[in-house]
Write an enzyme that holds these catalytic residues in place. Sequence first.
Site, PDB file in Angstrom:
ATOM      1  N   ASP A  22       0.837  -1.200   0.000  1.00  0.00           N
ATOM      2  CA  ASP A  22       0.000   0.000   0.000  1.00  0.00           C
ATOM      3  C   ASP A  22       0.874   1.255   0.000  1.00  0.00           C
ATOM      4  O   ASP A  22       1.982   1.247   0.556  1.00  0.00           O
ATOM      5  CB  ASP A  22      -0.911  -0.025   1.240  1.00  0.00           C
ATOM      6  CG  ASP A  22      -2.106   0.910   1.067  1.00  0.00           C
ATOM      7  OD1 ASP A  22      -2.335   1.395  -0.053  1.00  0.00           O
ATOM      8  OD2 ASP A  22      -2.807   1.156   2.068  1.00  0.00           O
ATOM      9  N   HIS A  39       2.516   3.333  -9.109  1.00  0.00           N
ATOM     10  CA  HIS A  39       2.373   1.896  -9.373  1.00  0.00           C
ATOM     11  C   HIS A  39       3.589   1.368 -10.141  1.00  0.00           C
ATOM     12  O   HIS A  39       4.056   0.259  -9.887  1.00  0.00           O
ATOM     13  CB  HIS A  39       1.087   1.608 -10.148  1.00  0.00           C
ATOM     14  CG  HIS A  39      -0.156   1.955  -9.362  1.00  0.00           C
ATOM     15  ND1 HIS A  39      -0.325   1.592  -8.044  1.00  0.00           N
ATOM     16  CD2 HIS A  39      -1.280   2.646  -9.699  1.00  0.00           C
ATOM     17  CE1 HIS A  39      -1.491   2.031  -7.609  1.00  0.00           C
ATOM     18  NE2 HIS A  39      -2.084   2.684  -8.591  1.00  0.00           N
ATOM     19  N   LEU A 133      11.136 -20.859  -4.760  1.00  0.00           N
ATOM     20  CA  LEU A 133      10.239 -19.875  -4.134  1.00  0.00           C
ATOM     21  C   LEU A 133       8.919 -19.904  -4.909  1.00  0.00           C
ATOM     22  O   LEU A 133       8.929 -19.945  -6.135  1.00  0.00           O
ATOM     23  CB  LEU A 133      10.849 -18.462  -4.231  1.00  0.00           C
ATOM     24  CG  LEU A 133       9.929 -17.281  -3.876  1.00  0.00           C
ATOM     25  CD1 LEU A 133       9.578 -17.264  -2.385  1.00  0.00           C
ATOM     26  CD2 LEU A 133      10.590 -15.942  -4.255  1.00  0.00           C
TER      27      LEU A 133
HETATM   28  C1  FPP Z   1      -1.918   0.102  -3.336  1.00  0.00           C
HETATM   29  O1  FPP Z   1      -1.445   1.417  -3.294  1.00  0.00           O
HETATM   30  C2  FPP Z   1      -1.393  -0.605  -4.511  1.00  0.00           C
HETATM   31  C3  FPP Z   1      -2.142  -1.168  -5.497  1.00  0.00           C
HETATM   32  C4  FPP Z   1      -3.619  -1.166  -5.507  1.00  0.00           C
HETATM   33  C5  FPP Z   1      -1.511  -1.810  -6.663  1.00  0.00           C
HETATM   34  C6  FPP Z   1      -0.263  -2.602  -6.400  1.00  0.00           C
HETATM   35  C7  FPP Z   1       0.454  -2.758  -7.666  1.00  0.00           C
HETATM   36  C8  FPP Z   1       1.788  -2.740  -7.814  1.00  0.00           C
HETATM   37  C9  FPP Z   1       2.745  -2.683  -6.692  1.00  0.00           C
HETATM   38  C10 FPP Z   1       2.311  -2.754  -9.189  1.00  0.00           C
HETATM   39  C11 FPP Z   1       2.981  -3.948  -9.687  1.00  0.00           C
HETATM   40  C12 FPP Z   1       2.566  -5.247  -9.150  1.00  0.00           C
HETATM   41  C13 FPP Z   1       2.852  -6.423  -9.729  1.00  0.00           C
HETATM   42  C14 FPP Z   1       2.538  -7.675  -9.039  1.00  0.00           C
HETATM   43  C15 FPP Z   1       3.475  -6.498 -11.050  1.00  0.00           C
HETATM   44  P1  FPP Z   1      -2.515   2.599  -3.394  1.00  0.00           P
HETATM   45  O2  FPP Z   1      -2.699   2.919  -4.820  1.00  0.00           O
HETATM   46  O3  FPP Z   1      -3.756   2.197  -2.670  1.00  0.00           O
HETATM   47  O4  FPP Z   1      -1.769   3.753  -2.644  1.00  0.00           O
HETATM   48  P2  FPP Z   1      -2.431   4.887  -1.733  1.00  0.00           P
HETATM   49  O5  FPP Z   1      -2.984   4.185  -0.517  1.00  0.00           O
HETATM   50  O6  FPP Z   1      -1.275   5.756  -1.416  1.00  0.00           O
HETATM   51  O7  FPP Z   1      -3.477   5.567  -2.551  1.00  0.00           O
END
Ligand code: FPP
Length: 258
Positions: A22, A39, A133
């Site tokens: 997050d 992201h 893994l």
């Molecule tokens: C949460 O941060 C993150 C996500 C909903 C997406 C996670 C995706 C990645 C880390 C990209 C790549 C992943 C893979 C597996 C290739 P948020 O957007 O909710 O952040 P915020 O809480 O600051 O708004």
Amino acid sequence: MTGKTHLKADILLPRHVAIIMDGNGRWATAQGKRRTSGHRAGAEAVRKAITFARRNGIEALTLFAFSSENWGRPAREVNVLMELFMTVLKREVGELAENNIRLRVIGDVTGFSNRLQKQIRIAEEKTAHCNALVLNIAANYGGRWDIAQAAKTLAQRAVAGEIASSDINETLLAEHVCLADGPEPDLLIRTGGDIRISNFLLWQLAYAELYFTETLWPDFDDMTFAAAIDCFVRRERRFGLTSAQIQQLAGSDNEHED
Ligand code: FPP
């Protein structure tokens, strides 16, 4: 995959680490960038976390990449995330296989485009033989969905006469939720400062140790991962027993090893 940090070999590491990644959006906003660039930076942090887990002999790493609820985000953000999953799967599958890392996607993949579903299948097939893994990517996943799909499978088996409804118990249900073929998560890490589970692995996390950090996911590195492990190894896991019982059990295990 290269990297430097190794944990000491003599400490009892978690076999399975699950992570709620997050803070991508806040990381980007703090830098005056679009949420989507957070992201992209998050994908780099994913790479680092996999490398760390592989190097330190963690058996399974489960990453919450996209929840069932994330479809409600702005269309542009959802599209960028989908494209990012495609690109990362295509780009990294070879290196995952070279490093003996098995990739699996858990969640309702039927919600994704045919193109993405195909890419997921290719990546899973190319790494199916790997066993150093297991990397589980939770995508279009929700813990309640997972328990409901397990319940549905059991109901179908009961209707088909394969099991009696009286056979249904915790053990049988546990065999039908996602990740049933491996160890349950020992450690859950959540980045980004919020202290909640957000419908992730509700069944499987029953006895996991929880670790919350303010670090935003794109900043998650070997140091942060090692700090979480360090905190984990100091915890006493009692699984409902008393501390004295746990110490007695540990003592008898040591006797057997001698
Ligand atoms: C949460 O941060 C993150 C996500 C909903 C997406 C996670 C995706 C990645 C880390 C990209 C790549 C992943 C893979 C597996 C290739 P948020 O957007 O909710 O952040 P915020 O809480 O600051 O708004």
